[in-house]
Design a protein around this motif. Structure first.
Motif, PDB file in Angstrom:
ATOM      1  N   ALA A  34     -19.192   1.643  16.342  1.00  0.00           N
ATOM      2  CA  ALA A  34     -20.192   1.229  15.468  1.00  0.00           C
ATOM      3  C   ALA A  34     -19.562   1.518  13.945  1.00  0.00           C
ATOM      4  O   ALA A  34     -18.894   2.475  13.792  1.00  0.00           O
ATOM      5  N   VAL A  85     -29.918   1.577  13.590  1.00  0.00           N
ATOM      6  CA  VAL A  85     -28.634   0.956  14.224  1.00  0.00           C
ATOM      7  C   VAL A  85     -29.286  -0.580  14.157  1.00  0.00           C
ATOM      8  O   VAL A  85     -30.090  -0.948  14.602  1.00  0.00           O
ATOM      9  N   ALA A 111     -27.238   0.385  21.941  1.00  0.00           N
ATOM     10  CA  ALA A 111     -28.148   0.941  20.665  1.00  0.00           C
ATOM     11  C   ALA A 111     -29.148   1.681  21.277  1.00  0.00           C
ATOM     12  O   ALA A 111     -29.514   2.892  20.777  1.00  0.00           O
TER      13      ALA A 111
END
Length: 122
Positions: A34, A85, A111
């Motif tokens: 991420a 997220v 996520a």
């Protein structure tokens, strides 16, 4: 970046609101690929101008979405942790049709798993 209405009912005006760092760190540890950064929260998704989009892109804002700032300010007001997220599915910078992509579905599943684990460990 605060550009919506809800957050202003909970905290005085300032340009930004932030996620809880500890929860963000836990999520980041569970989602090593991420990218962390700033998002632009707007509750008027069809009112963005080219100039706004260009200015946010220049400021290195990574995504536009509709809820994060409201969640962050309510969490701050209630003195609880919140983080976000975002799985990016389309682009304001390179407009085109939003289409369902398997990689977006996979990102959302990752996520969700990370969120459950991070909250369980909290």
């Amino acid at each position: 970046m605060r550009d919506e209405g809800t957050s202003h009912h909970y905290l005085p005006h300032r340009r930004t609101a932030a996620a809880a760092l500890d929860l963000t760190d836990r999520l980041g540890g569970l989602l090593p690929s991420a990218v962390r950064g700033v998002v632009w929260t707007t509750d008027a998704p069809f009112r963005q101008t080219r100039a706004e989009v260009a200015a946010y892109e220049k400021a290195l804002v990574l995504a536009a979405e509709m809820e994060a700032v409201a969640l962050f300010t309510v969490a701050e007001y209630r003195q609880v942790e919140a983080a976000a997220v975002v799985a990016v599915a389309d682009s304001l910078v390179k407009p085109g049709p939003c289409e369902h992509r398997p990689e977006t579905e996979k990102a959302l599943q990752l996520a969700l798993g990370a969120a459950v684990q991070a909250l369980t460990e909290a």
